[in-house]
Every structure is written in C-alpha cells, then in structure tokens.
Design an enzyme around this catalytic site. Structure first.
Site, PDB file in Angstrom:
ATOM      1  N   GLY A 161      21.357 -24.375-111.231  1.00 56.91           N
ATOM      2  CA  GLY A 161      22.442 -24.763-110.320  1.00 56.91           C
ATOM      3  C   GLY A 161      21.935 -24.855-108.888  1.00 56.91           C
ATOM      4  O   GLY A 161      22.250 -25.810-108.159  1.00 56.91           O
ATOM      5  N   HIS A 162      21.118 -23.882-108.495  1.00 60.96           N
ATOM      6  CA  HIS A 162      20.530 -23.927-107.149  1.00 60.96           C
ATOM      7  C   HIS A 162      19.580 -25.123-107.022  1.00 60.96           C
ATOM      8  O   HIS A 162      19.584 -25.825-106.015  1.00 60.96           O
ATOM      9  CB  HIS A 162      19.725 -22.649-106.871  1.00 60.96           C
ATOM     10  CG  HIS A 162      20.542 -21.406-106.786  1.00 60.96           C
ATOM     11  ND1 HIS A 162      20.496 -20.416-107.739  1.00 60.96           N
ATOM     12  CD2 HIS A 162      21.427 -20.970-105.852  1.00 60.96           C
ATOM     13  CE1 HIS A 162      21.296 -19.436-107.407  1.00 60.96           C
ATOM     14  NE2 HIS A 162      21.889 -19.740-106.273  1.00 60.96           N
ATOM     15  N   SER A 185      24.750 -18.607-113.281  1.00 57.02           N
ATOM     16  CA  SER A 185      24.988 -17.639-112.223  1.00 57.02           C
ATOM     17  C   SER A 185      23.855 -16.626-112.241  1.00 57.02           C
ATOM     18  O   SER A 185      23.345 -16.276-113.313  1.00 57.02           O
ATOM     19  CB  SER A 185      26.317 -16.917-112.480  1.00 57.02           C
ATOM     20  OG  SER A 185      26.362 -15.703-111.753  1.00 57.02           O
ATOM     21  N   GLY A 236      27.784 -24.627-103.794  1.00 59.53           N
ATOM     22  CA  GLY A 236      28.207 -24.954-105.158  1.00 59.53           C
ATOM     23  C   GLY A 236      29.710 -24.767-105.351  1.00 59.53           C
ATOM     24  O   GLY A 236      30.302 -23.851-104.785  1.00 59.53           O
TER      25      GLY A 236
END
Ligand code: PAF
Length: 278
Positions: free
Chosen positions: A35-36, A185, A147
């Site tokens: 996600g990052h 996460s 995000g």
C-alpha cells in the site's frame, strides 16, 4: 536515494534540487507494505522529486497503545523506497522532531476529531495533524499523498490544509488489499496464523453492508447493528461499524448517496480498521 536524519540536511538537499522542482511528500511510520509502495509510485507520477518520511509519531498514540511495539524495519523499508524511485527519505529521531516537548498543537474540530475513530482514540487526530503540519513545514511539498484506508485521517488532513490555506494539494491513494480482501496494514503483522485467516471477515462484513445499501436498504442503524453482531459472533470485539456521509463523516441524511462505511474491530490483541465507499 538520499537518506536524511536532520531537518537541515533535508532542506539543503531540496534547495539544491532547485525551486522549480515539484515536490511530492508521502509521510509514513515505516514497516512499509505494498500500500505504501503504491503511494510512492503514485507520487512519482505527480512530481519531479519524491520525499518519503519514516517517523513513528509518539503524539498520536495513547498510553497503552502500540507505540513501543510498532515495528521498526528501517533497512527493508529503505530498500522498498529506493526500488520505488523515491529521491529522499527523511527519517528523523524523536530529538530531531521534538527537541523540546511540543507546546503548540493543531487541534482538529471535535466534529472531525472526536467521532468514529476519534471516539475510541481520543487525541489521536490532534497528534496526527500536529506531526503532519510539522512535516509540511519541513518539506514544503506541492502535493502530499495519504491512503484512503485511514479515511478519517485523510479528511482531517484535507480540512487542515484548507483551513490553514496551505499551498499543498492533498491526494488520496486507494486501499491496497491482499487477495482475500484484507486491507494491507503494518498492524497485520501482529496477527497469528489463525487470526490472519479470520481477518478478511472485516472486509467481507463491510462488503455486505455496502451491497445491502446499494440494493436499497437505507436502515443504516440496523445494518450497523447486524454487522457488529456478526463480527462479535466470530470472536471479534468491534469498536464501531458506521455508515457516514463520506464528505464530512457526519450521520447521513435520508437521501444522501455519498456514503462510506467505516469499521474498527479487535481480533485478539490486534486492532484493525477498514472502510468501503458505497
Ligand atoms: O498514516 C500514518 O502512517 C501516520 O498517521 C502519518 C500520516 C504518517 C502521521 O504520523
């Protein structure tokens, strides 16, 4: 990729890069996942210079939360950022960011800070807004990316930028999910093997609420209650499942169509959050 531990060092490097360069900032607390990386790639497409930050910000954790055990994985984070084409990594220690106890804070209004996630983590958004304001002052980016998984955080930062007339475009990144739906996460790493198998229920429950709403069910209170009960039946301790207006996160009016469903729930000792737009 250049790594800077001091504000002076980062500022000098950005000055050298030239004032006409468009700078994108992606603040993180490290322990980076796909996600990052997706945010870094998005930033790469928006700017000449991409600055990522890694700083686990004590101000946004309450006593008893996971500040001390928050995973610090600097070496592998650096490798991921370099591979994603990040130009500068700013990774200050606490003495650099808070050389004296922070006396001035950014106080988001209660209608944004004390609801939903803020109800369960009092002071959290004040800590987030304060460190993000500091990072904005340090980096002075043209654009900054956050995000959507932290939907309420994104709303707080957008409104802070607007209310303080910050010349920074706030850009949202889509939530990245594992194949089974679990939102990526840093805290997923706390899950045991059995909990990791159970964890996608959060996403499935949100999906069910969203599909009920899309099918015309507007009894949000009952949908929330059923979803909470379903999570609890499977061993979760949910904090909230909330259908909200996605523009301001307030309770939706009868015909509101711009909706988001937000959830936070504890599985064992791990607290997960997620959300889905309707
Ligand atoms: O989303 C996060 O990782 C943090 O809240 C942030 C924005 C880096 C501020 O510490």
């Amino acid at each position: 990729m250049h790594i800077h531990e001091t504000i002076a060092g980062l500022r000098a490097a950005l000055k050298e890069a030239g004032p006409t360069k468009r700078v994108a900032l992606v603040p993180t607390m490290g322990n980076l996942h796909e996600g990052h990386v997706a945010l870094m790639t998005q930033a790469r497409g928006l700017a000449d210079t991409v600055v990522a930050t890694i700083f686990v910000n004590r101000l946004q954790f309450r006593p008893g939360e996971d500040f001390d055990k928050y995973p610090r994985t600097f070496q592998s984070d650096g490798d991921k950022l370099a591979a994603a084409g990040v130009d500068h990594l700013f990774a200050p220690d606490e003495a650099e960011m808070y050389p004296q106890p922070q006396g001035y804070h950014v106080e988001p209004p209660p209608e944004h800070a004390n609801i939903i996630e803020g109800e369960f983590r009092p002071g959290h958004f004040r800590g987030v807004a304060t460190v993000v304001m500091k990072l904005f002052q340090i980096v002075q980016p043209d654009t900054a990316l956050f995000g959507k998984k932290d939907f309420q955080q994104l709303l707080v930062i957008r409104n802070m930028a607007r209310d303080f007339n910050l010349p920074i475009e706030i850009v949202a990144g889509e939530t990245v999910r594992a194949a089974d739906g679990l939102a990526l996460s840093s805290r997923n790493g706390y899950l045991s093997e059995a909990e990791r198998l159970e964890a996608p229920r959060l996403f499935r429950t949100l999906t069910k609420v969203v599909s009920n709403i899309r099918n015309g069910n507007r009894d949000f209170a009952t949908l929330e209650r059923q979803a909470l009960a379903e999570m609890a039946e499977h061993g979760w301790s949910p904090d909230y499942i909330a259908v909200r207006n996605k523009i301001d996160l307030q309770l939706p009016t009868a015909h509101e169509s711009r909706l988001v469903v937000l959830a936070a729930a504890r599985l064992g000792s791990t607290r997960l959050i997620d959300n889905l737009e309707v």
